[in-house]
Design a protein around this motif. Structure first.
Motif, short mmCIF file in Angstrom:
data_model
loop_
_atom_site.label_atom_id
_atom_site.label_comp_id
_atom_site.label_asym_id
_atom_site.label_seq_id
_atom_site.Cartn_x
_atom_site.Cartn_y
_atom_site.Cartn_z
N VAL A 61 -4.16 -5.77 3.27
CA VAL A 61 -3.81 -4.80 4.30
C VAL A 61 -4.83 -4.91 5.43
O VAL A 61 -6.03 -5.00 5.18
CB VAL A 61 -3.83 -3.36 3.73
CG1 VAL A 61 -3.54 -2.35 4.83
CG2 VAL A 61 -2.85 -3.23 2.59
N LEU A 95 -2.53 0.45 -4.45
CA LEU A 95 -2.60 -0.86 -3.80
C LEU A 95 -1.99 -1.86 -4.77
O LEU A 95 -2.50 -2.01 -5.89
CB LEU A 95 -4.06 -1.20 -3.49
CG LEU A 95 -4.31 -2.38 -2.56
CD1 LEU A 95 -3.77 -2.11 -1.18
CD2 LEU A 95 -5.79 -2.69 -2.49
N LEU A 145 0.85 -1.19 0.00
CA LEU A 145 0.00 0.00 0.00
C LEU A 145 0.88 1.23 0.00
O LEU A 145 1.83 1.33 0.78
CB LEU A 145 -0.89 0.02 1.26
CG LEU A 145 -1.83 1.22 1.35
CD1 LEU A 145 -3.05 1.02 0.49
CD2 LEU A 145 -2.23 1.48 2.79
N THR A 204 -10.02 3.93 3.92
CA THR A 204 -11.07 2.91 3.88
C THR A 204 -12.37 3.43 3.28
O THR A 204 -13.39 2.76 3.34
CB THR A 204 -11.36 2.38 5.30
OG1 THR A 204 -11.66 3.49 6.14
CG2 THR A 204 -10.18 1.64 5.86
N ILE A 207 -8.41 -3.94 1.65
CA ILE A 207 -8.04 -3.23 2.88
C ILE A 207 -9.11 -3.48 3.93
O ILE A 207 -10.24 -3.00 3.81
CB ILE A 207 -7.92 -1.70 2.64
CG1 ILE A 207 -7.00 -1.42 1.45
CG2 ILE A 207 -7.44 -1.00 3.88
CD1 ILE A 207 -6.95 0.03 1.05
#
Lengths: 505, 330
Positions: free
Chosen positions: A165, A67, A9, A55, A85
């Motif tokens: 992640v 990402l 990330l 997020t 994520i």
């Protein structure tokens, strides 16, 4: 850290603006596979804003999120989870009424025909959770397990659904020592699986215990990225609290002949504050320093009676006094501006005028209303002297900016003409200009002979106005700095001195 | 090990067994299959609508419109069978579509306008009742021979008890309802919604389709209940089934479903219905008691179950606190 050339990330130049403030200013965050990365900073530094931008809770106003090298644009938590994520919050976001297995597989249950294959679901859940190091009966409802187990279930769900992640937002805040170790075991397993983990906590020991690297935020900016193996606690704390202004401003000397006003003797409450002792003099500003969770707010609340103390004595001008609740405290000439302005301070929908006169009216009792003329005079006086900027006194206080709300709250307590003024984070979340004005006001009040106790996480601010600083750590009084010794360096040293034995929540 | 979530269901079951034993000890005739058959027949319409109510309450909602929808369905069927030559089966299908759509519309309003279910379904209650009045203010008899055919379907036991079609429909509704609630993804989503809407959304539960589906089920089952009620009474009357929504809510709560949502079982509602029917049967057997005693006993039972639920909630939070320990107040 691993040698992976490309980070899992990579957030580049993330910016987020809220009306009147810059919450995030060009923030970078880099995560590699198999890395546990701490995100550090005091309250309001921008940690949670950054997480929310990553997020998809907030839309970012600038910057790019890469990402696995591809640019992504998460639109909701669910979307970011689909992208890879996953997030686990302090308050477990699972459903306590469903079973462990149902929580783990909600929305993706194994099916047999039109029906959920419960047997397979329960078996899968047991296997999956064993992989995370816990052995539980997945057919039991979630609420029958401790918060630590619930956290692990939430982590398991997030990892199984995302898998790249994992963001842990203060997962240990409500766990005891053994539970923290259980959770750390789980996180270490994830590390070996090659997941990138972001760990947010206020407990520095835990950071040094489990994290490989850290990014420190302060006032919405990245102030440093460190490899924790080569970093000291002092370094991290100074990054978090800042020390740029340290040498420039000095607190004025205490007003001459300040008599002892308030003596606090062994004030304590189990689980909140170890015995706390302090003498407060007229015309003196005493600072309360410490990291978040060190007991600053608790101390302020205990003295004011907002939380009832188990033990301890208060003496005002040599006389024993009883402070069982804030009413008693106000009657004895105490005032407290709380840390959380929005929920504990302002009454948002009432006018500025009503907010200013609230404490005075409360002290008088509802049988004796303050005359309208006097209310107006008081309100106008403080609007003028504190330079509160507003359209008119009748506007609801929630429409004011943070700094002006804070000044109106100060006015509320100054109107009661207190002897002891307790300020908890008086400059949190307000702009630079108002910040300077409030610091100047503290100086003026001190010169007028008031005794002030100010809890703050901003060290340079404490250095600017405090004659003495009491340092707290782990809900204990661990040191006191007086006069010339009050410097940012010394405060950091006092906070960091001998690493605390493993974090206790 | 008995799960604490099962405890209210077990208490309901125990209450039923105890109540039946008490009744039987006083009037041994109450043990006969004839009584059991009548219990099912007399409570069929209430049972069917209570299944829908169980879904609604499990999701943390409420549906006050069902009593009116039953009355509307009855009047609609009576009027349409009197004035047109439509076959009753077609009329059944039509009225089920109407009532399910009505429920779905209420669900959509509740979800998209973020209105409390109480207010929305209160409006629905007045609307449906009003629509029934508009169709006819009088009691309209249903004389179609297909109705006779349906009413003649029963299974006769040796002792002379008659298990009629409508009782069977109710039991079938309970079985299907239990399968949907406990064995499908939709059912899981209903429980998730009852556990916490915000959390459910964060976990990816489709709130819109779930909410709309729940109220469509409740509306559709109210329609089915209306059909059964018209078979039971051979008439449609706009003043009928006033307050049945409250009886249904009572049956659900006595059946052990938590009124705030998230905990409960469809099977519990079945025993809730049986307990309420049993009280009525007892009063009939006694002969001297006023039928209002039914209400008093149901009221007492409701209080007892609310206290039980509160007690269980306290017990479980106390246990959780012990496991959590001190929480940082910062």
């Amino acid at each position: 850290m691993t040698d992976t050339p490309r980070p899992v990330l990579h957030a580049k130049g993330i910016s987020k603006f809220f009306p009147g403030t810059v919450a995030l200013d060009n923030v970078d965050l880099t995560l590699h596979a198999g890395e546990i990365h701490a995100l550090l900073g005091e309250n309001g530094a921008g940690k949670s804003t950054l997480i929310k931008c990553l997020t998809g809770v907030y839309r970012r106003d600038g910057g790019e999120i890469l990402l696995d090298g591809t640019s992504v644009d998460p639109k909701s938590t669910h979307h970011s989870q689909m992208l890879g994520i996953g997030t686990v919050y302090q308050e477990v976001n699972l459903l306590p009424n469903l079973t462990v297995a149902e929580n783990l597989y909600l929305g993706r249950q194994p099916m047999r025909g039109p029906f959920v294959d419960r047997r397979k679901m329960n078996a899968d859940a047991a296997v999956s959770l064993r992989g995370f190091g816990i052995n539980v009966d997945p057919t039991q409802p979630l609420f029958s397990y401790s918060v630590a187990i619930q956290q692990v279930v939430a982590i398991a769900r997030a990892v199984e659904m995302s898998g790249k992640v994992l963001i842990l937002d203060e997962p240990t805040a409500s766990l005891d020592h053994d539970e923290v170790q259980l959770l750390f075991g789980v996180i270490r397993r994830l590390k070996t699986r090659g997941l990138a983990v972001v760990f947010i906590t206020h407990f520095l020991d835990q950071v040094f215990d489990i994290c490989d690297s850290a990014t420190v935020l302060r006032n919405g900016q990245v102030v440093g990225r460190r490899d924790l193996a080569e970093t000291t606690r002092n370094d991290v704390i100074s990054l978090m609290l800042g020390r740029q202004l340290a040498a420039r401003v000095r607190a004025p000397a205490p007003a001459v002949g300040g008599r002892t006003l308030l003596q606090i003797e062994s004030l304590q409450k189990t689980g909140m504050l170890d015995p706390f002792t302090l003498d407060l003099h007229e015309g003196e500003v005493v600072g309360l320093a410490g990291l978040l969770g060190s007991g600053r707010t608790e101390t302020a609340n205990l003295i004011f009676g907002a939380v009832k103390a188990d033990q301890g004595r208060l003496r005002l001008r040599g006389q024993d006094i009883q402070v069982r609740n804030p009413r008693d405290a106000v009657a004895h000439g105490f005032a407290l501006c709380p840390e959380d302005r929005k929920t504990e301070g302002i009454v948002g929908d009432l006018s500025v005028r009503d907010n200013i006169v609230l404490a005075l009216q409360a002290r008088q009792g509802w049988m004796r209303p303050v005359p309208r003329k006097k209310i107006d005079a008081i309100a106008q006086h403080y609007v003028r002297t504190l330079d509160i900027r507003l359209a008119n006194l009748d506007m609801p206080i929630r429409l004011l900016s943070g700094g002006n709300q804070q000044k109106a709250l100060l006015a509320r307590w100054l109107a009661t003409d207190p002897d002891v003024l307790i300020l908890d984070e008086p400059t949190r979340g307000i702009d630079i200009g108002a910040h300077a004005e409030i610091i100047a006001l503290i100086g003026r009040l001190q010169q007028d002979g008031m005794a002030l106790l100010v809890a703050s996480s901003e060290m340079e601010e404490l250095v600017a106005y405090a004659n003495r600083v009491v340092v707290l750590r782990d809900r204990r009084q661990v040191g006191e700095l007086v006069g010339e010794d009050v410097t940012a360096d010394n405060i950091v040293r006092a906070i960091a001195a001998d690493p605390v034995s493993a974090a206790v929540a | 090990m008995i799960r604490s979530t099962h405890l209210p269901l077990l208490v309901t079951l125990a209450t039923f067994v105890l109540a039946y034993a008490l009744c039987a000890s006083q009037y041994p005739a109450m043990l006969s299959l004839r009584v059991v058959a009548n219990l099912l027949t007399d409570n069929a319409f209430l049972g069917i609508v209570a299944v829908g109510m169980t879904f609604v309450i499990l999701s943390g909602g409420i549906d006050l419109s069902v009593g009116s929808v039953i009355a509307f369905t009855g009047v609609f069927l009576a009027v349409i069978l009197r004035d047109t030559s439509i076959h009753p089966l077609a009329a059944f299908a039509l009225v089920l579509v109407i009532t399910a759509t009505f429920g779905a519309a209420m669900g959509a309003i509740i979800h998209y306008l973020e209105m409390p279910a109480f207010i929305v379904t209160l409006a629905g209650m007045f609307l449906a009742r009003g629509a029934a009045y508009v169709l006819s203010t009088d009691s309209v008899p249903i004389t179609h021979e297909f109705y006779n055919t349906l009413q003649q379907i029963y299974w006769k036991t040796a002792s002379g008890g008659r298990f009629r079609l409508i009782g069977g429909v109710m039991i079938l509704t309970f079985i299907v309802g239990a399968l949907v609630a406990h064995r499908t993804r939709f059912g899981q989503n209903v429980y998730a919604l009852g556990g916490g809407g915000t959390t459910a959304r964060l976990m990816g539960v489709p709130l819109a389709s779930t909410t709309i589906g729940i109220y469509a089920i409740s509306g559709g089952l109210a329609g089915l209940s209306g059909i059964v009620f018209s078979l039971y009474t051979s008439a449609g009357y706009s003043l009928a089934t006033v307050g049945v929504e409250l009886d249904a809510i009572a049956a659900v709560v006595i059946g052990g479903t938590l009124l705030t949502g998230g905990y409960g079982f469809v099977a519990g509602t079945f025993f809730g219905i049986l307990i309420m029917g049993l009280i009525q049967t007892y009063i009939v057997f006694d002969g001297s008691l006023s039928s209002w005693w039914t209400k008093i006993v149901i009221g007492g039972l409701l209080f007892a179950f609310i206290l039980l639920q509160k007690g269980l909630t306290w017990a479980s939070t106390a246990r959780r606190k012990a496991a959590t320990g001190f929480v940082t107040p910062s």
